[in-house]
Write a protein that holds these residues in place. Sequence first.
Motif, PDB file in Angstrom:
ATOM      1  N   LEU A  52      10.002  -4.736   8.297  1.00  0.00           N
ATOM      2  CA  LEU A  52      10.273  -3.372   8.756  1.00  0.00           C
ATOM      3  C   LEU A  52      10.157  -3.411  10.279  1.00  0.00           C
ATOM      4  N   GLY A  94       3.045  -3.860  -3.785  1.00  0.00           N
ATOM      5  CA  GLY A  94       1.772  -3.138  -3.718  1.00  0.00           C
ATOM      6  C   GLY A  94       0.853  -3.649  -2.624  1.00  0.00           C
ATOM      7  N   LEU A  95       1.381  -4.489  -1.705  1.00  0.00           N
ATOM      8  CA  LEU A  95       0.551  -4.975  -0.597  1.00  0.00           C
ATOM      9  C   LEU A  95       0.770  -4.070   0.621  1.00  0.00           C
ATOM     10  N   ASN A  96      -0.322  -3.843   1.349  1.00  0.00           N
ATOM     11  CA  ASN A  96      -0.242  -2.917   2.488  1.00  0.00           C
ATOM     12  C   ASN A  96       0.736  -3.400   3.551  1.00  0.00           C
ATOM     13  N   LEU A  97       1.410  -2.436   4.163  1.00  0.00           N
ATOM     14  CA  LEU A  97       2.262  -2.753   5.309  1.00  0.00           C
ATOM     15  C   LEU A  97       1.377  -3.442   6.349  1.00  0.00           C
ATOM     16  N   ALA A 111       5.321   4.896   8.620  1.00  0.00           N
ATOM     17  CA  ALA A 111       6.317   3.833   8.719  1.00  0.00           C
ATOM     18  C   ALA A 111       6.439   3.185   7.351  1.00  0.00           C
ATOM     19  N   GLY A 112       7.655   3.047   6.867  1.00  0.00           N
ATOM     20  CA  GLY A 112       7.838   2.410   5.561  1.00  0.00           C
ATOM     21  C   GLY A 112       9.306   2.401   5.192  1.00  0.00           C
ATOM     22  N   ASP A 130       6.703  -6.287   5.423  1.00  0.00           N
ATOM     23  CA  ASP A 130       6.776  -5.217   4.417  1.00  0.00           C
ATOM     24  C   ASP A 130       6.833  -5.809   3.005  1.00  0.00           C
ATOM     25  N   TYR A 163       6.674  -4.821  11.233  1.00  0.00           N
ATOM     26  CA  TYR A 163       5.745  -5.021  10.123  1.00  0.00           C
ATOM     27  C   TYR A 163       6.279  -6.031   9.124  1.00  0.00           C
ATOM     28  N   LEU A 172       9.742   1.346  -2.027  1.00  0.00           N
ATOM     29  CA  LEU A 172       8.637   2.146  -2.571  1.00  0.00           C
ATOM     30  C   LEU A 172       9.006   2.944  -3.804  1.00  0.00           C
ATOM     31  N   ARG A 195      -2.427   4.972   2.159  1.00  0.00           N
ATOM     32  CA  ARG A 195      -3.209   3.736   2.353  1.00  0.00           C
ATOM     33  C   ARG A 195      -2.285   2.530   2.486  1.00  0.00           C
ATOM     34  N   LEU A 196      -1.193   2.545   1.757  1.00  0.00           N
ATOM     35  CA  LEU A 196      -0.275   1.398   1.736  1.00  0.00           C
ATOM     36  C   LEU A 196       0.487   1.265   3.060  1.00  0.00           C
ATOM     37  N   LEU A 197       0.781   2.396   3.678  1.00  0.00           N
ATOM     38  CA  LEU A 197       1.632   2.392   4.872  1.00  0.00           C
ATOM     39  C   LEU A 197       0.810   2.670   6.128  1.00  0.00           C
ATOM     40  N   LYS A 198       1.488   2.673   7.258  1.00  0.00           N
ATOM     41  CA  LYS A 198       0.825   2.962   8.536  1.00  0.00           C
ATOM     42  C   LYS A 198       1.481   4.212   9.133  1.00  0.00           C
ATOM     43  N   LEU A 199       0.751   4.888  10.001  1.00  0.00           N
ATOM     44  CA  LEU A 199       1.350   6.041  10.674  1.00  0.00           C
ATOM     45  C   LEU A 199       2.583   5.592  11.451  1.00  0.00           C
ATOM     46  N   ARG A 247       7.285   2.543  -7.188  1.00  0.00           N
ATOM     47  CA  ARG A 247       5.861   2.879  -7.303  1.00  0.00           C
ATOM     48  C   ARG A 247       5.556   4.341  -7.011  1.00  0.00           C
ATOM     49  N   GLN A 286      10.554  -1.656  13.733  1.00  0.00           N
ATOM     50  CA  GLN A 286      10.683  -0.333  14.359  1.00  0.00           C
ATOM     51  C   GLN A 286      10.659  -0.447  15.883  1.00  0.00           C
ATOM     52  N   THR A 316       5.447  -3.993   0.541  1.00  0.00           N
ATOM     53  CA  THR A 316       4.941  -2.821  -0.172  1.00  0.00           C
ATOM     54  C   THR A 316       5.503  -2.738  -1.591  1.00  0.00           C
ATOM     55  N   ARG A 317       6.637  -3.377  -1.828  1.00  0.00           N
ATOM     56  CA  ARG A 317       7.159  -3.319  -3.201  1.00  0.00           C
ATOM     57  C   ARG A 317       6.270  -4.095  -4.166  1.00  0.00           C
TER      58      ARG A 317
END
Lengths: 384, 251
Positions: free
Chosen positions: A176, A193-196, B99-100, A188, A186, B105, B136-140, B108, A178, A190-191
């Motif tokens: 990701l 379930g791991l944190n960005l 951000a994501g 990514d 980042y 996503l 929690r999974l993402l960031k601002l 989920r 930006q 997240t799919r």
Amino acid sequence: MTTLSVAGPRPRPDAVDRPRVLLAPITVTPSKPLTPSHLKGLLWTDVMYRATRPLADVAYRYSHTTYHPTEQTLGFWEFLDRSRGATDYGDFTEERIGELYVAFRAAERAPAQALLPYAEAVERGWVHPVSTRILQLWSEHYAALALHNPGLLQHQPPGLGLDAVLERLTGLGMCLDQREVGGPVYLDLTRFGLNLRRLVAADGRPNYLACALRELIPLAPDFDEVVLLYDHELDPDYRQLERVLTALGPRVRRVAVGRVPVEGRIHSARHGGWRGLHAGTLIDAARAEYHEGAVRLGMRLYFIAVLGPGRQQSFRSDLLRQCIKRAARLLDAAGPETDGAALQDRLAQHRKDHVYVNPYRLTSHLLGKRRAAPAADLLRTVFL
Amino acid sequence: MTTTVAPITQDCLREQEARRIRTARPDLGARHDLTSYDGLTAAWCDITAEGDAGSLVTVVLRNFDLAQWVRDTCVFALGVGPQQAADWRTSFTRTVFLAGNPAQLRERFRFAHTADDDSAAWTTPGPAALTSSLRRLLKLFDAPAGLPPRPDILVELPDGHRPPGRPRARRDLYVATADCTISEALVHVNHVLAEAVLDGLIAAGDHLVVHQVPRIVGLSARLATVRVTTEKHLPGRLKAAAGLTEEALVA
């Protein structure tokens, strides 16, 4: 030392059908003495490397070049040059350099812009003399302990540049980016379930995970198994790394090695506090009493078999001394050489579904009370 | 020739903000003197101190294009049901930007609206706890750059349910770009649009013309609603960060 091609996948050697294993431990920033925690990680990796080699084609990748672009290294160099000017570090001790590092960590951080000339020079193979000095001192410790030297002082650039690795991650659907809005890049996952996870800060600075990806993404497809060795504290990041590398083909094994508390506390090297308790002093003290072989084996017995993979036990110099004494006895009683196949069989016992040999199980095995004395070839191949 | 309407004075900004606070939360209007700068800032402090209480929307942003995001923000807000809209309005349309990548996503998490190109996704307004795992999974969303310059652009909202007898309207949306990051602009414009939709100022099929201007001054039309914020370098003063003009009929 093992030289790795980073140009692209290599053909499998025709003659042998041995599994290919990559050992990729996290490196120690060359800015301070090697603490007991560092020593544990290095001994652990070394035994794994040397014990797995009779069973597989093993590459041990440990490139300081890869991690120089991190803020803690570039920032330290910039801090020294800004605060001390031209200095000859050729006769500095590890402790002296470590004190400067602690001062750097306590000081205000320099803006990203100030680190750019250093970041650019690193890509061309430049290393600040303060880190060259540290790496020279560490090379001596490696030699004293018969640790395989994976090229501490060599220029070993990662196979991909930062932009190229981000492009690869984008291709894998794992990035990701930006930067267009002045933001970070980042990883990514997240799919899953791991944190960005941030790789590049908004000001353009890459972190150690970005550096690891620059190195490991181009290497991973060449191997059947990739073993990642790291501190427990970095577990979330290494789970991310595991996901990325698994997508490239190899089986990925994570081996977390716990740090060594000192007087019940796990210290970060950024705060110093290693006085009298680092690789240099421990080796000197041991060699004053025992011969080289006993020191090498004894250190491995203590840091691997006695301390184990966890982080519960504080460092105890009396136990280290006992281990070295025990090592001297084991060496005196060493059994006769066996043939190569027997050695392979003995090493292969200390594996589960993985190719690498478990250093803890192998080393602990030497300490069994009623066991026959270890064979000389096992000791020579793995521990001396 | 364009005529300039009366300038936006400090009194006017205070009145606008006081009206916004009273509409959403009459109790805050009773507790503070909203005709004064100090009273307004005290009310803002109370709102901030309420933290995660109340209703919240989480927006996931992969990348940002102002015109497209304006359109999707309105489409999302137009789809919010009456009770959820009322709760969200009471919470001053509180929104968290993360951000994501919505495409990563959707298996989920459930989103109320997702942009056609997956550049952004919105959760239904609701208690913060409902989106805590997503947060929690993402960031601002961290966008310190300024808005990239662009010409005025017409945003046509898709047709949909319109109140009976409500003609298709056109409004101008002004965004002040001087000394304003994308992160800040998102917050300002989001409140203006979300509240305008919930208050019935914007309906399906309406047209919005988005103008980026350094400051919201010298306008040729009155502002129907305005996002009021403090002047960063002028203590005690307010400024318009974004505003929506009164309606004109679409020809």
